[in-house]
Design an enzyme around this catalytic site. Structure first.
Site, mmCIF file in Angstrom:
data_model
loop_
_atom_site.group_PDB
_atom_site.id
_atom_site.type_symbol
_atom_site.label_atom_id
_atom_site.label_comp_id
_atom_site.label_asym_id
_atom_site.label_seq_id
_atom_site.Cartn_x
_atom_site.Cartn_y
_atom_site.Cartn_z
ATOM 1 N N ARG A 217 0.837 -1.187 0.000
ATOM 2 C CA ARG A 217 0.000 0.000 0.000
ATOM 3 C C ARG A 217 0.875 1.241 0.000
ATOM 4 N NH1 ARG A 217 -1.893 0.836 4.330
ATOM 5 N NH2 ARG A 217 -1.147 -0.928 5.548
ATOM 6 N N TYR B 244 -1.199 -3.555 -6.848
ATOM 7 C CA TYR B 244 -1.089 -4.252 -5.560
ATOM 8 C C TYR B 244 -2.458 -4.312 -4.850
ATOM 9 C CZ TYR B 244 -0.215 -5.346 -0.745
ATOM 10 O OH TYR B 244 -0.301 -5.935 0.489
ATOM 11 N N LYS C 276 -9.647 -2.531 1.373
ATOM 12 C CA LYS C 276 -9.289 -1.403 2.238
ATOM 13 C C LYS C 276 -10.064 -0.136 1.855
ATOM 14 C CE LYS C 276 -6.114 -3.812 4.344
ATOM 15 N NZ LYS C 276 -6.385 -4.347 5.688
ATOM 16 N N HIS D 19 -10.582 -2.594 11.318
ATOM 17 C CA HIS D 19 -9.497 -3.443 10.818
ATOM 18 C C HIS D 19 -9.286 -4.575 11.840
ATOM 19 C CE1 HIS D 19 -5.028 -3.475 9.274
ATOM 20 N NE2 HIS D 19 -5.754 -4.377 8.656
ATOM 21 N N SER E 35 -1.245 -3.735 10.222
ATOM 22 C CA SER E 35 -0.871 -4.640 9.146
ATOM 23 C C SER E 35 0.402 -5.408 9.500
ATOM 24 C CB SER E 35 -0.647 -3.857 7.864
ATOM 25 O OG SER E 35 -1.861 -3.300 7.449
ATOM 26 N N ALA E 36 0.390 -6.693 9.199
ATOM 27 C CA ALA E 36 1.527 -7.594 9.415
ATOM 28 C C ALA E 36 1.878 -7.730 10.899
ATOM 29 C CB ALA E 36 2.742 -7.162 8.595
ATOM 30 N N CYS E 37 0.868 -7.632 11.769
ATOM 31 C CA CYS E 37 1.096 -7.799 13.215
ATOM 32 C C CYS E 37 0.308 -8.971 13.793
ATOM 33 C CB CYS E 37 0.759 -6.517 13.955
ATOM 34 S SG CYS E 37 1.928 -5.190 13.598
ATOM 35 N N ASP F 75 -9.377 -9.919 8.702
ATOM 36 C CA ASP F 75 -8.863 -8.570 8.421
ATOM 37 C C ASP F 75 -9.862 -7.449 8.701
ATOM 38 O OD1 ASP F 75 -6.484 -7.180 7.409
ATOM 39 O OD2 ASP F 75 -7.747 -6.537 5.735
ATOM 40 N N SER G 232 4.861 -10.259 0.575
ATOM 41 C CA SER G 232 4.243 -11.152 -0.413
ATOM 42 C C SER G 232 2.987 -11.781 0.208
ATOM 43 C CB SER G 232 5.233 -12.223 -0.852
ATOM 44 O OG SER G 232 5.783 -12.900 0.261
ATOM 45 N N ARG G 233 2.020 -12.118 -0.645
ATOM 46 C CA ARG G 233 0.692 -12.489 -0.135
ATOM 47 C C ARG G 233 0.122 -13.708 -0.843
ATOM 48 N NH1 ARG G 233 -1.745 -8.847 3.984
ATOM 49 N NH2 ARG G 233 -0.072 -7.334 4.241
ATOM 50 N N GLU H 233 0.357 -20.646 21.158
ATOM 51 C CA GLU H 233 0.408 -20.390 22.611
ATOM 52 C C GLU H 233 -0.421 -19.155 22.994
ATOM 53 O OE1 GLU H 233 1.451 -22.729 24.192
ATOM 54 O OE2 GLU H 233 3.217 -23.654 23.265
HETATM 55 P P1 GTP Z 1 -2.490 -7.610 7.370
HETATM 56 O O1 GTP Z 1 -3.023 -8.777 6.617
HETATM 57 O O2 GTP Z 1 -1.432 -6.853 6.623
HETATM 58 O O3 GTP Z 1 -3.525 -6.682 7.913
HETATM 59 O O4 GTP Z 1 -1.637 -8.219 8.618
HETATM 60 P P2 GTP Z 1 -2.017 -9.297 9.731
HETATM 61 O O5 GTP Z 1 -2.323 -8.555 11.000
HETATM 62 O O6 GTP Z 1 -3.004 -10.285 9.252
HETATM 63 O O7 GTP Z 1 -0.626 -10.046 9.978
HETATM 64 P P3 GTP Z 1 -0.247 -11.602 9.932
HETATM 65 O O8 GTP Z 1 -1.151 -12.458 10.757
HETATM 66 O O9 GTP Z 1 -0.096 -12.007 8.522
HETATM 67 O O10 GTP Z 1 1.175 -11.609 10.665
HETATM 68 C C1 GTP Z 1 2.287 -11.101 10.046
HETATM 69 C C2 GTP Z 1 3.569 -11.389 10.801
HETATM 70 O O11 GTP Z 1 3.412 -11.475 12.213
HETATM 71 C C3 GTP Z 1 4.226 -12.672 10.358
HETATM 72 O O12 GTP Z 1 5.590 -12.408 10.160
HETATM 73 C C4 GTP Z 1 4.014 -13.599 11.531
HETATM 74 O O13 GTP Z 1 5.012 -14.572 11.584
HETATM 75 C C5 GTP Z 1 4.053 -12.645 12.705
HETATM 76 N N1 GTP Z 1 3.294 -13.144 13.860
HETATM 77 C C6 GTP Z 1 1.982 -13.429 13.910
HETATM 78 N N2 GTP Z 1 1.610 -13.881 15.133
HETATM 79 C C7 GTP Z 1 2.752 -13.862 15.880
HETATM 80 C C8 GTP Z 1 3.035 -14.212 17.235
HETATM 81 O O14 GTP Z 1 2.176 -14.610 18.013
HETATM 82 N N3 GTP Z 1 4.329 -14.053 17.655
HETATM 83 C C9 GTP Z 1 5.309 -13.606 16.814
HETATM 84 N N4 GTP Z 1 6.539 -13.481 17.296
HETATM 85 N N5 GTP Z 1 5.079 -13.278 15.531
HETATM 86 C C10 GTP Z 1 3.822 -13.396 15.068
HETATM 87 MN MN MN Z 2 -3.853 -10.532 7.330
HETATM 88 MN MN MN Z 3 -5.062 -5.593 6.901
#
Ligand code: GTP
Ligand code: MN
Ligand code: MN
Length: 608
Positions: free
Chosen positions: A81, A221, A230, A250, A272-274, A297, A388-389, A517
């Site tokens: 994005r 993208y 989004k 979100h 995002s990505a958390c 999401d 990458s997705r 966990e």
């Molecule tokens: P968007 O789809 O972009 O909105 O992101 P998302 O919130 O769905 O993120 P996603 O679940 O794809 O997680 C992305 C990253 O977080 C990856 O690198 C995972 O390995 C990492 N991750 C997810 N859960 C955990 C966790 O419990 N512990 C750790 N250390 N990393 C995590």
């Molecule tokens: Mn996601």
């Molecule tokens: Mn998202």
């Protein structure tokens, strides 16, 4: 009959005059060679994916490994994005402030009409009638995306309910719809060869919230181009939600069943990505607990007749981060994509016609990287882009909760906020009440990731994980959250928690093992709601009392557990000026209650 028509053909593909007018207007401006009205049929999917293979956008994966699935590699500059190119063009500048880019809608339309003029020349314009949420919803949320990208058209079929059924329903009621225009901005002159990933260096992702319209240009993208996601389901929908008294968030949605059979529904907002997709499909490590997925999401939530907050997932697929996904971290996502019918973008392509990415088991001896380079496990560059997705149908998820098909959704018991913080923020704590929970959401902080362009690892405030997605004034958005608490029976609203899976030890390792966990944290959340888990009051909220978090069988030292849960008043005192600075950005638009919450935090820290 074919759904492809020349512009000259007069037979009408729909009786919905509004849709006809919209399509005609965009076609006149962008001048595509052909207009294709999408049916959503399997034959159409076959034709479009075959065409994408022919142009080199798609590589078909080995059907024995991933049936009906495709690899795509984007232009290396078009991978995420583009927040600095994303605009909320409300009529008044104030209504986009202070977190969004803004331009006067007339000025923006002038610029974009210039860009769109002839931008689809040499291409097919696809017309995608779609609905976010259920077609049988009380008020179905329609949209029509016109796009000159076959990749977008294929992906939209996975991510949203679309096609003839949707168009017929729109015709029956003459329904209103979100007007969504997308062009990659790469017209083809006669005889000019296409490229595998057409796009343009100039990019605009523009929302017109009053008109409920979206204009996107220059990027293929997902987050920039699949306009149902989004742009509609968050930015435009959040503006609708403000006007109509609901919430577009979100958030993932999951169903949690305890060993005793008691069911709770949890929504969670992480940037995002958390970790939303991972938590949504969590495989609990504690015996007897079960997680089922409802969404990964986006959640649309409204107060039901019973006073509870009901949530639906408006999407139809998963658009998940590939790297890090494997049979241990997310076995259900792996099983979902193994069923096929998926598109993988910017991962590596193996010699046997499969995909691979960092963190997946069994690295191939060699592969083609997302940039088309020869890659081996010894290479000093990654095989896949960090953002990458995989794009895969939600119906293939083997733990999809049956309630997914219920247009009423599910009543939410708990909302979790969370982000990536190396320090300061404990594994889990609970808000004292809705206003305090709104404060936690409003001050949510996270280290930036690769999901958006820009520096990675910088702490930024991301209110409710919605910073890039709030379609109106962010101060009003926080006020809307406060109002939801004030206008409803607090006892029926979800309880609010804050989590952090990402706290680090002195060596930089994660203090908490995470993934499956995290079910231990969910269990504590459920037990808080049921009144059976003990908590200790701290200046920031309620943290698990010693012994109240189930760590049975977990390989974690008491010391590490204590550090994961610790609330260090000094670290939090350092946080206060940052929150203050963040709130000051909002000027008078910040709800006063949130200043009161900050004062309360300060006072509690002074006493600590
Ligand atoms: P968007 O789809 O972009 O909105 O992101 P998302 O919130 O769905 O993120 P996603 O679940 O794809 O997680 C992305 C990253 O977080 C990856 O690198 C995972 O390995 C990492 N991750 C997810 N859960 C955990 C966790 O419990 N512990 C750790 N250390 N990393 C995590
Ligand atoms: Mn996601
Ligand atoms: Mn998202």
């Amino acid at each position: 009959m074919t759904a492809t028509q020349d512009r000259a053909t007069s037979s009408s593909p729909t009786t919905h005059q509004g849709v006809l007018d919209f399509v005609a207007e965009v076609a006149a401006l962008t001048q595509p060679d052909r207009v294709h009205w999408c049916t959503g049929s399997d034959e159409e999917w076959g034709e479009i994916t075959d065409a994408l293979v022919a142009t080199g956008t798609f590589t078909r994966l080995d059907p024995a490994l991933k049936p009906n699935s495709f690899h795509a590699a984007s232009d290396p500059t078009d991978v995420a994005r583009v927040e600095d190119r994303t605009y909320i063009c409300s009529v008044a500048e104030r209504d986009a402030g202070p977190t969004n880019n803004w331009m006067d809608p007339r000025e923006m339309k002038d610029i974009m009409r210039g860009l769109y003029a002839g931008s689809m020349r040499g291409r097919t314009m696809y017309v995608i009638p779609f609905v976010m949420g259920h077609l049988d919803a009380e008020k179905p949320m329609f949209g029509v995306e016109v796009t000159d990208s076959a990749y977008v058209t294929a992906s939209m079929r996975v991510m949203a309910r679309m096609g003839t059924d949707v168009l017929r329903r729109m015709e029956e009621t003459g329904a209103e719809f979100v007007h969504a225009v997308h062009s990659v901005g790469h017209p083809l002159e006669a005889g000019q060869d296409d490229v595998a990933w057409p796009c343009n260096d100039t990019k605009y992702i523009v929302q017109f919230p009053e008109e409920r319209a979206i204009w996107s240009y220059g990027s293929g993208y997902g987050g920039n181009a699949l306009l149902g996601k989004k742009c509609y389901a968050l930015r435009i929908a959040s503006a609708m939600a403000r006007d109509e008294g609901w919430l577009a968030e979100h958030m993932l949605i999951l169903k949690l069943t305890s060993p005793q059979g008691s069911v709770k529904y949890v929504a969670a907002a992480f940037p995002s990505a958390c970790g939303k997709t991972n938590l949504a499909m969590l495989e609990p490590t504690i015996p007897g607990w079960k997680v089922e997925t409802l969404g990964d999401d986006i959640a649309w939530m409204r107060i039901g007749d019973d006073g509870r907050l009901w949530a639906v997932n408006p999407e139809f697929g998963f658009f998940g981060v590939a790297p890090g996904t494997n049979r241990h971290t997310n076995p259900h996502a792996m099983r979902t994509i193994d069923k096929g019918n998926s598109v993988f973008t910017n991962v590596a392509l193996t010699e046997d016609g499969d995909v691979w990415w960092e963190g997946l088991e069994n690295p191939p001896a060699r592969a083609t990287s997302w940039k088309g380079e020869e890659w081996t496990p010894e290479s000093d560059f990654p095989s896949s882009h960090p953002n990458s997705r995989y794009c895969t149908p939600i119906k293939q998820c083997d733990i999809l909760a049956p309630e997914y098909d219920d247009p009423r959704g599910v009543p939410i018991d708990a909302i979790l906020f969370g982000g990536r913080r190396k320090t300061t923020v404990p594994l889990v704590f609970e808000a004292r009440d809705w206003a305090h929970g709104t404060f936690l959401g409003a001050t949510l902080s996270s280290e930036t990731t690769a999901a958006a362009t820009g520096a990675v690892g910088v702490v930024r405030r991301d209110p409710m994980a919605m910073l890039p997605f709030i379609g109106y004034n962010a101060g009003d958005y926080l006020g809307h959250w406060i109002d939801v608490g004030k206008q409803n029976d607090a006892a029926k609203l979800p309880r609010i928690f804050y989590v952090n899976w990402f706290r680090r030890d002195d060596e930089g390792g994660f203090l908490w093992p995470g993934f499956g966990e995290n079910s231990r944290v969910l269990k504590w959340v459920v037990e808080r709601i049921e009144g059976t888990a003990a908590a200790e009051e701290t200046p920031i909220g309620h943290v698990p009392a010693p012994g109240s978090l189930d760590v049975d069988g977990l390989d974690l030292t008491d010391d590490d557990l204590a550090r994961a849960l610790a609330v260090d008043p000094d670290e939090w005192r350092a946080e206060v000026p940052q929150i203050q600075e963040w709130f000051e950005k909002f000027g008078d638009d910040l709800p006063a209650v949130l200043w009161t919450e900050l004062d309360t935090l300060k006072a509690r820290l002074d006493d600590a």
